[in-house]
Design an enzyme around this catalytic site. Sequence first.
Site, PDB file in Angstrom:
ATOM      1  N   HIS A 199       0.836  -1.198   0.000  1.00  0.00           N
ATOM      2  CA  HIS A 199       0.000   0.000   0.000  1.00  0.00           C
ATOM      3  C   HIS A 199       0.873   1.250   0.000  1.00  0.00           C
ATOM      4  O   HIS A 199       1.794   1.379   0.805  1.00  0.00           O
ATOM      5  CB  HIS A 199      -0.890   0.040   1.251  1.00  0.00           C
TER       6      HIS A 199
ATOM      7  N   ASP B 286     -15.663   2.181   5.721  1.00  0.00           N
ATOM      8  CA  ASP B 286     -14.685   3.184   5.297  1.00  0.00           C
ATOM      9  C   ASP B 286     -15.268   4.081   4.224  1.00  0.00           C
ATOM     10  O   ASP B 286     -15.031   5.291   4.220  1.00  0.00           O
ATOM     11  CB  ASP B 286     -13.407   2.507   4.791  1.00  0.00           C
TER      12      ASP B 286
ATOM     13  N   ARG C  87     -15.557  12.394   5.805  1.00  0.00           N
ATOM     14  CA  ARG C  87     -14.275  13.033   6.163  1.00  0.00           C
ATOM     15  C   ARG C  87     -13.864  14.052   5.109  1.00  0.00           C
ATOM     16  O   ARG C  87     -13.343  15.118   5.415  1.00  0.00           O
ATOM     17  CB  ARG C  87     -13.182  11.971   6.312  1.00  0.00           C
TER      18      ARG C  87
ATOM     19  N   SER D  32      -8.686   3.524   8.127  1.00  0.00           N
ATOM     20  CA  SER D  32      -9.198   3.507   6.756  1.00  0.00           C
ATOM     21  C   SER D  32      -8.326   2.601   5.875  1.00  0.00           C
ATOM     22  O   SER D  32      -8.823   1.715   5.179  1.00  0.00           O
ATOM     23  CB  SER D  32      -9.206   4.945   6.223  1.00  0.00           C
TER      24      SER D  32
ATOM     25  N   LYS E 128      -9.195  -1.960   4.947  1.00  0.00           N
ATOM     26  CA  LYS E 128      -9.288  -2.515   3.591  1.00  0.00           C
ATOM     27  C   LYS E 128      -8.202  -3.574   3.367  1.00  0.00           C
ATOM     28  O   LYS E 128      -8.450  -4.624   2.791  1.00  0.00           O
ATOM     29  CB  LYS E 128      -9.158  -1.392   2.560  1.00  0.00           C
TER      30      LYS E 128
END
Length: 451
Positions: free
Chosen positions: A86, A165, A172, A187, A191
């Site tokens: 990520h 999320d 947000r 968040s 995932k």
Amino acid sequence: MNREHFVYDFLAAKKAGKEHSEEEIRTFFSMMMKDDIPDYQISAWLMAVCIKGMTFNEVVHLTLAMRDSGRTLNLDSIPGIKLDKHSTGGVGDKTTLVIVPILAAAGVPILKMSGRGLGFTGGTTDKLGSIPGFRTGLSIQEAVAQVQRWGGAMVSQVSDLSPADKRLYALRDVTATVDSIPLITSSILSKKLAVGADVILFDVKIGSGAFMRSLDEGMELARMLIRVSKAAGKDSVALLTNMDEPLGRAVGNALEVREACELLTYPHSADRRLLELCREMVANGLTLAGKKKSINEGYEEFDRILNSGDGARSLERIVSAQGGDPSIVAHPEFIPSTDNIIEVRAERPGYVTQIHAGECGRIAMAIGAGRSKLENDVNPSAGIVLNCHIGDYVERSQVLTLLHDPMGLMNDEILARFRSAIVIKAERTASTPLLYGELSSLNSTEEECIP
Ligand code: URA
């Protein structure tokens, strides 16, 4: 339990800086997922979290409650230690397109799910969408079968992963509550944990083209990602990397795919910083997945796979398996492009001291490479090619960049903004390092891994 009182007391507790219990967080999320809590109460809670923060235990409970709000995948049918990757998002970041095929060629299974780009950072799904025929919308069964066969798949994120999320992020975005370490951590990780890989490699970007503007903030996020992953049973490594200037030469979907294919096919002419980051990530991925004992062995494996052409062949297999035209890997010039290219030349000789990554991302977006709303389309061939880096000496009139503007959206105002994003001075300034540092949970207890 009285619903009105529970939600009111939950908000009041956070406003007062109190710690939520696991049960309270789970109750709040289960009510939220049943549409029992209106947006204004969720938003009030988000703001309280932003201001008062959360303890480590709260972040763990929040992350796991969000993960469990939707589907969780089971990758057990794929043999070996599965890795996920990520990046917190940057400009010109096409590392996924390089490291997924290289890790797959090295025997590290990787099912990479990505999103579409929003704002000035690009999304891997949009980049892959510029390959003729490429399908990012594989079913889970298809993606798993592909990883079993070829070691890697790059697909769009399925919509039922961490639906909590999705709900929170939309709020947000419009309530100025994005920049909270507990909210960002939960968040991202909800995932990643739902996808179900065994180990996770993070690239936490820091600089003008990233969420995290300072090294301190980046460290705090990296530390939280590593600690919460460990608490959820996953080892991980976080690299802290520079995002003051775009990564590599290209910004924009097809242009970035082209640069990634060129790197795999002609590594000797690749952009040094992009190559260095991919090498660092692969070496760390190989040790994290237990394929190599040291980072040096990981570098050697990266060099072997890249220079032998195995990385390029691995990308060809993945592209072909997903319905794309594999010849684009050896012939990146086949990737659709535009003829409407505007040269931007240096107005004076000197050293490049700034190429503002965030502004480059916003300008690429303004000429069609990105979207400000998820429902907007992107133009695959729009973007920017940089011919210089911070620290380079340039002559007057030298071409600094090429703006690929397929829809003719460029105007004087955008051009002026772009010119001021690139600063040239008589004196050279020290260039900032690409890699600021890294944190790892490997071979450590949770506390020991925090420097
Ligand atoms: N990326 C995410 O997925 N979530 C955030 O909150 C920030 C970056």
